[in-house]
Design an enzyme around this catalytic site. Structure first.
Site, PDB file in Angstrom:
ATOM      1  N   LYS A  38      39.053  51.591  53.146  1.00 51.40           N
ATOM      2  CA  LYS A  38      38.432  52.312  54.270  1.00 51.40           C
ATOM      3  C   LYS A  38      37.801  51.373  55.282  1.00 51.40           C
ATOM      4  CE  LYS A  38      37.922  56.872  52.433  1.00 51.40           C
ATOM      5  NZ  LYS A  38      38.802  56.637  51.270  1.00 51.40           N
ATOM      6  N   TRP A  40      38.494  47.717  55.276  1.00 52.14           N
ATOM      7  CA  TRP A  40      39.411  46.645  55.658  1.00 52.14           C
ATOM      8  C   TRP A  40      40.533  47.132  56.574  1.00 52.14           C
ATOM      9  CZ3 TRP A  40      38.218  41.942  56.193  1.00 52.14           C
ATOM     10  CH2 TRP A  40      37.221  41.382  55.396  1.00 52.14           C
ATOM     11  N   ASN A 168      31.099  32.549  52.601  1.00 55.76           N
ATOM     12  CA  ASN A 168      30.906  32.365  51.162  1.00 55.76           C
ATOM     13  C   ASN A 168      29.601  33.020  50.702  1.00 55.76           C
ATOM     14  OD1 ASN A 168      31.447  31.448  48.590  1.00 55.76           O
ATOM     15  ND2 ASN A 168      31.865  29.348  49.256  1.00 55.76           N
ATOM     16  N   PHE A 169      29.444  33.095  49.408  1.00 49.68           N
ATOM     17  CA  PHE A 169      28.213  33.581  48.752  1.00 49.68           C
ATOM     18  C   PHE A 169      27.838  35.010  49.159  1.00 49.68           C
ATOM     19  CE2 PHE A 169      27.695  28.882  49.125  1.00 49.68           C
ATOM     20  CZ  PHE A 169      27.907  28.599  47.791  1.00 49.68           C
ATOM     21  N   LEU A 170      28.852  35.837  49.389  1.00 46.17           N
ATOM     22  CA  LEU A 170      28.584  37.266  49.588  1.00 46.17           C
ATOM     23  C   LEU A 170      28.073  37.834  48.272  1.00 46.17           C
ATOM     24  CD1 LEU A 170      28.953  40.186  50.747  1.00 46.17           C
ATOM     25  CD2 LEU A 170      31.348  40.012  50.061  1.00 46.17           C
ATOM     26  N   CYS A 171      26.952  38.481  48.328  1.00 49.17           N
ATOM     27  CA  CYS A 171      26.392  39.048  47.095  1.00 49.17           C
ATOM     28  C   CYS A 171      25.521  40.262  47.405  1.00 49.17           C
ATOM     29  CB  CYS A 171      25.550  37.983  46.383  1.00 49.17           C
ATOM     30  SG  CYS A 171      24.954  38.528  44.773  1.00 49.17           S
ATOM     31  N   VAL A 172      25.750  41.326  46.635  1.00 46.02           N
ATOM     32  CA  VAL A 172      24.931  42.540  46.744  1.00 46.02           C
ATOM     33  C   VAL A 172      24.286  42.768  45.380  1.00 46.02           C
ATOM     34  CG1 VAL A 172      25.046  45.066  46.977  1.00 46.02           C
ATOM     35  CG2 VAL A 172      26.275  43.612  48.601  1.00 46.02           C
ATOM     36  N   LYS A 179      27.572  51.072  47.425  1.00 46.57           N
ATOM     37  CA  LYS A 179      26.896  51.836  48.488  1.00 46.57           C
ATOM     38  C   LYS A 179      27.337  51.395  49.876  1.00 46.57           C
ATOM     39  CE  LYS A 179      22.767  52.649  45.659  1.00 46.57           C
ATOM     40  NZ  LYS A 179      23.319  53.873  45.065  1.00 46.57           N
ATOM     41  N   ARG A 180      28.445  50.687  49.934  1.00 43.97           N
ATOM     42  CA  ARG A 180      29.047  50.290  51.214  1.00 43.97           C
ATOM     43  C   ARG A 180      28.163  49.338  52.033  1.00 43.97           C
ATOM     44  NH1 ARG A 180      34.081  51.439  50.412  1.00 43.97           N
ATOM     45  NH2 ARG A 180      34.426  51.006  52.619  1.00 43.97           N
ATOM     46  N   LEU A 181      27.371  48.530  51.323  1.00 41.92           N
ATOM     47  CA  LEU A 181      26.569  47.535  52.038  1.00 41.92           C
ATOM     48  C   LEU A 181      27.448  46.361  52.483  1.00 41.92           C
ATOM     49  CD1 LEU A 181      23.724  46.945  52.955  1.00 41.92           C
ATOM     50  CD2 LEU A 181      23.180  46.055  50.687  1.00 41.92           C
ATOM     51  N   THR A 182      28.496  46.095  51.700  1.00 35.82           N
ATOM     52  CA  THR A 182      29.367  44.951  52.004  1.00 35.82           C
ATOM     53  C   THR A 182      29.966  45.023  53.414  1.00 35.82           C
ATOM     54  OG1 THR A 182      29.807  44.747  49.661  1.00 35.82           O
ATOM     55  CG2 THR A 182      31.356  43.643  51.139  1.00 35.82           C
ATOM     56  N   THR A 204      37.701  33.266  50.497  1.00 35.18           N
ATOM     57  CA  THR A 204      38.481  33.455  49.271  1.00 35.18           C
ATOM     58  C   THR A 204      37.798  34.516  48.438  1.00 35.18           C
ATOM     59  OG1 THR A 204      37.226  31.670  48.225  1.00 35.18           O
ATOM     60  CG2 THR A 204      39.393  31.100  49.091  1.00 35.18           C
ATOM     61  N   LEU A 458      34.241  26.237  47.987  1.00 29.73           N
ATOM     62  CA  LEU A 458      33.282  26.163  46.885  1.00 29.73           C
ATOM     63  C   LEU A 458      33.191  27.496  46.172  1.00 29.73           C
ATOM     64  CD1 LEU A 458      30.418  24.224  48.652  1.00 29.73           C
ATOM     65  CD2 LEU A 458      32.328  23.317  47.342  1.00 29.73           C
TER      66      LEU A 458
HETATM   67  C1  LIG Z   1      34.953  35.618  62.938  1.00 33.08           C
HETATM   68  C2  LIG Z   1      34.005  35.651  61.800  1.00 33.08           C
HETATM   69  C3  LIG Z   1      34.437  36.620  60.719  1.00 33.08           C
HETATM   70  C4  LIG Z   1      33.517  36.540  59.533  1.00 33.08           C
HETATM   71  C5  LIG Z   1      33.859  37.563  58.430  1.00 33.08           C
HETATM   72  C6  LIG Z   1      35.182  37.281  57.753  1.00 33.08           C
HETATM   73  C7  LIG Z   1      35.408  38.204  56.559  1.00 33.08           C
HETATM   74  C8  LIG Z   1      34.557  37.825  55.372  1.00 33.08           C
HETATM   75  C9  LIG Z   1      34.866  38.701  54.182  1.00 33.08           C
HETATM   76  C10 LIG Z   1      33.931  38.408  53.025  1.00 33.08           C
HETATM   77  C11 LIG Z   1      34.336  37.196  52.238  1.00 33.08           C
HETATM   78  C12 LIG Z   1      33.470  36.975  51.027  1.00 33.08           C
HETATM   79  C13 LIG Z   1      33.825  35.719  50.270  1.00 33.08           C
HETATM   80  C14 LIG Z   1      32.982  35.690  49.007  1.00 33.08           C
HETATM   81  O1  LIG Z   1      31.845  35.363  49.014  1.00 33.08           O
HETATM   82  S1  LIG Z   1      33.788  36.182  47.565  1.00 33.08           S
HETATM   83  C15 LIG Z   1      32.466  36.417  46.433  1.00 33.08           C
HETATM   84  C16 LIG Z   1      32.077  37.848  46.361  1.00 33.08           C
HETATM   85  N1  LIG Z   1      30.914  38.008  45.562  1.00 33.08           N
HETATM   86  C17 LIG Z   1      30.911  38.339  44.265  1.00 33.08           C
HETATM   87  O2  LIG Z   1      31.930  38.536  43.642  1.00 33.08           O
HETATM   88  C18 LIG Z   1      29.555  38.427  43.620  1.00 33.08           C
HETATM   89  C19 LIG Z   1      29.380  39.647  42.726  1.00 33.08           C
HETATM   90  N2  LIG Z   1      29.750  40.875  43.417  1.00 33.08           N
HETATM   91  C20 LIG Z   1      29.017  41.473  44.393  1.00 33.08           C
HETATM   92  O3  LIG Z   1      27.967  41.019  44.812  1.00 33.08           O
HETATM   93  C21 LIG Z   1      29.581  42.777  44.953  1.00 33.08           C
HETATM   94  O4  LIG Z   1      30.452  43.330  44.008  1.00 33.08           O
HETATM   95  C22 LIG Z   1      30.327  42.621  46.304  1.00 33.08           C
HETATM   96  C23 LIG Z   1      29.331  42.153  47.365  1.00 33.08           C
HETATM   97  C24 LIG Z   1      31.472  41.632  46.191  1.00 33.08           C
HETATM   98  C25 LIG Z   1      30.911  43.987  46.688  1.00 33.08           C
HETATM   99  O5  LIG Z   1      29.920  44.933  46.682  1.00 33.08           O
HETATM  100  P1  LIG Z   1      30.176  46.432  46.266  1.00 33.08           P
HETATM  101  O6  LIG Z   1      31.053  46.476  45.096  1.00 33.08           O
HETATM  102  O7  LIG Z   1      28.846  47.099  46.172  1.00 33.08           O
HETATM  103  O8  LIG Z   1      31.020  47.062  47.479  1.00 33.08           O
HETATM  104  P2  LIG Z   1      30.473  47.939  48.697  1.00 33.08           P
HETATM  105  O9  LIG Z   1      30.327  49.372  48.305  1.00 33.08           O
HETATM  106  O10 LIG Z   1      29.263  47.314  49.270  1.00 33.08           O
HETATM  107  O11 LIG Z   1      31.663  47.796  49.750  1.00 33.08           O
HETATM  108  C26 LIG Z   1      32.954  48.167  49.397  1.00 33.08           C
HETATM  109  C27 LIG Z   1      33.913  47.490  50.352  1.00 33.08           C
HETATM  110  O12 LIG Z   1      33.781  46.058  50.214  1.00 33.08           O
HETATM  111  C28 LIG Z   1      35.051  45.512  49.944  1.00 33.08           C
HETATM  112  N3  LIG Z   1      34.878  44.312  49.103  1.00 33.08           N
HETATM  113  C29 LIG Z   1      34.575  44.248  47.805  1.00 33.08           C
HETATM  114  N4  LIG Z   1      34.507  42.978  47.396  1.00 33.08           N
HETATM  115  C30 LIG Z   1      34.786  42.216  48.472  1.00 33.08           C
HETATM  116  C31 LIG Z   1      34.884  40.832  48.681  1.00 33.08           C
HETATM  117  N5  LIG Z   1      34.693  39.937  47.690  1.00 33.08           N
HETATM  118  N6  LIG Z   1      35.169  40.381  49.915  1.00 33.08           N
HETATM  119  C32 LIG Z   1      35.373  41.249  50.926  1.00 33.08           C
HETATM  120  N7  LIG Z   1      35.307  42.581  50.785  1.00 33.08           N
HETATM  121  C33 LIG Z   1      35.011  43.061  49.562  1.00 33.08           C
HETATM  122  C34 LIG Z   1      35.792  46.600  49.215  1.00 33.08           C
HETATM  123  O13 LIG Z   1      37.197  46.360  49.249  1.00 33.08           O
HETATM  124  C35 LIG Z   1      35.359  47.800  50.004  1.00 33.08           C
HETATM  125  O14 LIG Z   1      36.057  47.864  51.234  1.00 33.08           O
HETATM  126  P3  LIG Z   1      37.310  48.897  51.383  1.00 33.08           P
HETATM  127  O15 LIG Z   1      38.179  48.643  50.184  1.00 33.08           O
HETATM  128  O16 LIG Z   1      36.765  50.281  51.393  1.00 33.08           O
HETATM  129  O17 LIG Z   1      37.997  48.517  52.666  1.00 33.08           O
END
Ligand SMILES: CCCCCCCCCCCCCC(=O)SCCNC(=O)CCNC(=O)[C@H](O)C(C)(C)COP(=O)(O)OP(=O)(O)OC[C@H]1O[C@@H](n2cnc3c(N)ncnc32)[C@H](O)[C@@H]1OP(=O)(O)O
Length: 458
Positions: A38, A40, A168-172, A179-182, A204, A458
């Site tokens: 939803k 992405w 990097n270091f995305l963390c909720v 709760k769709r904070l990501t 990554t 990293l």
């Molecule tokens: C020009 C500049 C641009 C800059 C931005 C570039 C993009 C950067 C992108 C980020 C790069 C990060 C690189 C790293 O650091 S990757 C490391 C990610 N962190 C972890 O694995 C740590 C442990 N996990 C958590 O903290 C949570 O489970 C996270 C935060 C991962 C999700 O929390 P939660 O489970 O509570 O989800 P939600 O309800 O808030 O949100 C749900 C939505 O989020 C989408 N989702 C889930 N996981 C990821 C993920 N790893 N990348 C991107 N999107 C992700 C998911 O498909 C869904 O979207 P959709 O399926 O409905 O569409």
């Protein structure tokens, strides 16, 4: 390897790289359909199964003035913050959040041991900006409950230079998951990056999102098998004795390559040039300025003057020939685990292979020429074996590598076992043809094609 042992190794790999997925996630059934992403599906990324017909930007060109000045609204109980990572208390908040929420460890026996030194290295590379360390706090208590970070990078995708960021270091926080904070965090960091006229990003994740540019596999090489066994990471395979396992993973006492020594500041120009030459072979690379090269491989003043191994993050070595020429270079970084509830062991040392370069095959115009391959394979085998020895000597217990770069040339020989974790590489707002990740169709190491991923995150 017994099934049980494989299971444990899989667990180890899950812990080693917190965000990895598992094999099932790569299968078609497990993967969500595009319409179900939803968030992405609204973003400028390549769609799943999209047939890419040209490489380049996705969105129309914009200017920073078109980007809103204000952050997106959050629920009233939360507020945005910029984490000042030069302030010890604020940095502490990031440690606590990541240490307690970044790793999914079922029985809570291990935690990443992030240190100030690690963050100074990883979050404060040249050009870093405080406002790209984005946090969400609970308004009433100030507790940090979410984080995401960006650092500026110059990338090259095949022949195109791209000014971008690495995310990097995305963390909720675990209690706020689902709760769709990501999506809000991602939009906010995008806004803050766009305000600096930067429109592309590299990131990554173990999670499958639309759409990976490349997929690499985690591999690991036990350095201290008996400790890994003691803490329950590896089990003794049936019909094998401990002595046999120790013999399998035994390494010489000291590195064996003649002329091997730590990288020094005086080597920087020469090693940087060798490195750039070596990196030319890959399709996805980060280009380093001299200052960045210094930061990532010597680690700045804090690291270069550091003699305490528990605070040392980056290890870089070069090989100097008798004529005084630098022929090779390798580096690895340290990110240990704290072991909870174990009376004998408090910490697990983990080394991660970082960048390397060698002149072994540079004389050949074709990297795949059998003679070039043989020369590089031999050199990398001895270099990375030395890296393992050095890592073991500074008390690391396992050495971790991906199937990226030319790694497939040494992984099997040096006893890096395949993990069940895969790492997907993504580009934001940039379409590319797929880039090989060092894996064959059956997900084993591709020693023929190797990988064209030349960037290490990293
Ligand atoms: C020009 C500049 C641009 C800059 C931005 C570039 C993009 C950067 C992108 C980020 C790069 C990060 C690189 C790293 O650091 S990757 C490391 C990610 N962190 C972890 O694995 C740590 C442990 N996990 C958590 O903290 C949570 O489970 C996270 C935060 C991962 C999700 O929390 P939660 O489970 O509570 O989800 P939600 O309800 O808030 O949100 C749900 C939505 O989020 C989408 N989702 C889930 N996981 C990821 C993920 N790893 N990348 C991107 N999107 C992700 C998911 O498909 C869904 O979207 P959709 O399926 O409905 O569409």
């Amino acid at each position: 390897m017994s099934e049980d042992q494989e299971g444990k190794l899989a667990d180890l790999l899950k812990l080693l790289k917190l965000n990895n997925g598992d094999l099932s996630k790569l299968t078609q059934q497990q993967r969500k359909e595009m319409k179900d992403y939803k968030f992405w599906r609204t973003q400028p990324v390549t769609k799943l199964n999209e047939a890419v017909d040209r490489e380049g930007p996705i969105d129309k060109v914009k200017t920073p003035d078109e980007i809103r000045d204000e952050p997106l609204p959050l629920l009233n109980e939360f507020e945005w913050c910029t984490v000042n990572v030069t302030n010890q208390d604020e940095l502490e908040d990031v440690f606590v959040l990541l240490n307690e929420n970044y790793v999914e460890d079922r029985d809570a026996s291990f935690r990443f041991k992030y240190t100030r030194e690690f963050f100074n290295w990883s979050l404060r590379s040249p050009g870093w900006k405080s406002e790209w360390h984005v946090g969400v706090r609970v308004r009433a208590t100030g507790k940090l409950v979410a984080f995401i970070s960006a650092i500026p990078v110059d990338l090259r995708v095949r022949n195109n230079a791209i000014r971008g960021v690495e995310i990097n270091f995305l963390c909720v926080h675990k209690q706020l998951r689902g709760k769709r904070l990501t999506p809000v965090l991602i939009k906010e960091i995008t806004r803050r990056v766009n305000k600096h006229d930067i429109w592309y990003a590299l990131y990554t994740s173990g999670t499958v999102l639309p759409s990976p540019v490349s997929v690499c596999r985690y591999t690991h090489r036990p350095l201290n098998w008996s400790k890994l066994h003691d803490v329950g990471f590896t089990h003794l395979p049936s019909k094998t004795t401990k002595a046999q396992m120790l013999a399998t993973y035994a390494l010489p006492k000291e590195p064996v390559t003649k002329g091997l020594r730590p990288l020094q500041e005086k080597d920087l120009d020469e090693v940087h040039a060798l490195f750039e030459k070596y990196q030319e072979r890959f399709d996805l690379v980060q280009s380093f300025t001299r200052e960045e090269f210094n930061h990532w491989f010597i680690g700045g003043e804090e690291q270069s003057q550091n003699t305490d191994p528990s605070k040392k993050v980056i290890y870089s070595y070069v090989v100097e020939s008798p004529e005084g020429k630098i022929t090779d270079f390798f580096s690895f970084y340290s990110l240990p685990f704290t072991i909870l509830n174990n009376s004998v062991h408090q910490e697990l040392g983990i080394g991660y292979l970082f960048y390397y370069a060698s002149d072994a095959d540079l004389a050949y115009s074709d990297r795949y020429d059998p003679a070039a391959t043989a020369a590089l394979k031999e050199r990398l085998n001895s270099l990375i074996n030395d890296a393992c020895i050095i890592a073991r000597n500074v008390k690391m217990d396992v050495f971790n590598a991906l199937t990226s770069q030319d790694n497939a040339l040494f992984l099997d020989d040096l006893k890096f076992g395949p993990g069940d974790g895969f790492l997907n590489f993504y580009l934001f707002n940039y379409k590319t043809f797929p880039i090989s990740g060092g894996l064959t169709d059956d997900k084993s190491y591709d020693a023929q094609k190797r990988s064209n991923v030349g960037v290490v995150m990293l």
